[in-house]
Design an enzyme around this catalytic site. Sequence first.
Site, PDB file in Angstrom:
ATOM      1  N   ASP A 253      10.184  -1.484  -3.295  1.00 22.01           N
ATOM      2  CA  ASP A 253      10.932  -1.275  -1.979  1.00 22.01           C
ATOM      3  C   ASP A 253      12.455  -1.398  -1.856  1.00 22.01           C
ATOM      4  O   ASP A 253      12.986  -1.537  -2.944  1.00 22.01           O
ATOM      5  CB  ASP A 253      10.023  -2.299  -1.159  1.00 22.01           C
ATOM      6  CG  ASP A 253      10.019  -1.875   0.504  1.00 22.01           C
ATOM      7  OD1 ASP A 253      11.015  -1.224   1.021  1.00 22.01           O
ATOM      8  OD2 ASP A 253       8.851  -1.999   1.029  1.00 22.01           O
ATOM      9  N   ASP A 254      12.964  -1.679  -0.755  1.00 20.61           N
ATOM     10  CA  ASP A 254      14.320  -1.976  -0.437  1.00 20.61           C
ATOM     11  C   ASP A 254      14.988  -2.913  -1.549  1.00 20.61           C
ATOM     12  O   ASP A 254      14.516  -4.114  -1.930  1.00 20.61           O
ATOM     13  CB  ASP A 254      14.836  -2.477   0.758  1.00 20.61           C
ATOM     14  CG  ASP A 254      14.409  -1.708   1.905  1.00 20.61           C
ATOM     15  OD1 ASP A 254      14.037  -0.323   1.462  1.00 20.61           O
ATOM     16  OD2 ASP A 254      14.314  -1.950   3.049  1.00 20.61           O
TER      17      ASP A 254
END
Length: 449
Positions: A253-254
């Site tokens: 994810d980010d």
Amino acid sequence: MKHGGVWDAITCFAAVLVFLQCSCSAAGLVTCSGIVPMAYRSDKISITDFGAVGDGRTLNTKAFREAIYRIEHLKRRGGTLLYIPPGVYLTESFNLTSRMTLYLAKGAVIQATQDTTNWPLIAPLPSYGRGRERPGGRYMSFIHGDGLHDVIITGENGTIDGQGDVWWNMWRQRTLQFTRPNLVEFKDSRSIIISNVIFKNSPFWNIHPVYCSNVVIRYVTILAPPDSPNTDGIDPDSSSHVCIEDSYISTGDDLVAVKSGWDEYGIAYGRPSNDITIRRLTGSSPFAGIAVGSETSGGVTNVLAEHITLYNTGIGIHLKTNIGRGGIIRNITVSNVFMDKVRKGIKIAGDVGDHPDENYNPNALPVMKHIRIKNVWGENVQQPGLIQGLKNSPFTDICLSNINLFGSSGAKNVPWKCADVSGGAVQVSPSPCSELISSRQTGECSVPF
């Protein structure tokens, strides 16, 4: 128990860390790490003094908790260093205490148990109102700190391993009862340093400073498979004066996402994230490289991200919010970014993210303004950018400068897409959407950028 040369080596390595911190500016390397000085601990203990066995099978929860209890209650002057020697130390989750250093030797691994039955539950964060994934409480982070000051996690690139696949599978199978644990969380804490450690396979977010101030995260490596759900790298959340530098992150994810609370709960709590620096970061992710949001209800101001290298990434730069969030996102600067093999170069959007419940206020509209993105070079970028404001709260003063985002060789150029936005663009290729005309023709972007 005498440890002889081990303590000498630790003392030497600690001196090197202090020297590196002090010498960066002298060498011309810009750094924000001076906001938290590296503390020297004259009192040192080893986890093996408390019966820990690093065989990867013995459960060492009692040893960790007893060692930290000793640090907390003896209160040695200047604090205490807890040394983790080479070996694999299996343990349940545990709490840190103030004025301590958790020091992982080369070859040391602190490994989370995969037995989730006794994992402690804690209250939801007030700025979220519930667990981020499930209603109610949340599982405590693997390594946790609440209301602490002067805490250091460092060493010789030892590893903190969350063994998160058991949690990822519960998420995939929809059998989670509560929100998954972060790997490391500091809450309501200050003067925190995390450096020279490898973090891998977090159950959920990796490093989560929330309601914190004066936090330095440097020289860390954060790893998780690209298909591991929600394994954000570093998420400063309603925190101020956070320095993130010189790190490598490859997760599901980010890589870095600046947050500040979720809808009506974040609005009511009202604590922004501000004065965040992200510098010399390299990594890859199927989601975003540098992100703000989408939980931004307390506001996010004064973020600087520079000298960023991204590859095999979903979105290079992603500023995201939604109706119901409220909050002001302003004074965000992203510069000197190189990206390769990226699905979308830049995305600034007001329609991203879910809501905690049906009680959010659809009239609580976010404000996005004074955004500067400059000196960006991208290769093999499928789409250069999308900027999608809100009809009743257009994004303003969005300024792009010296941006070159190239598609794959022979691929058709895909245009920018924009709506409900104003600002300016100078030396942007491919040409940006008409809403971002040259700053010389508008009153916006008048400050040099």
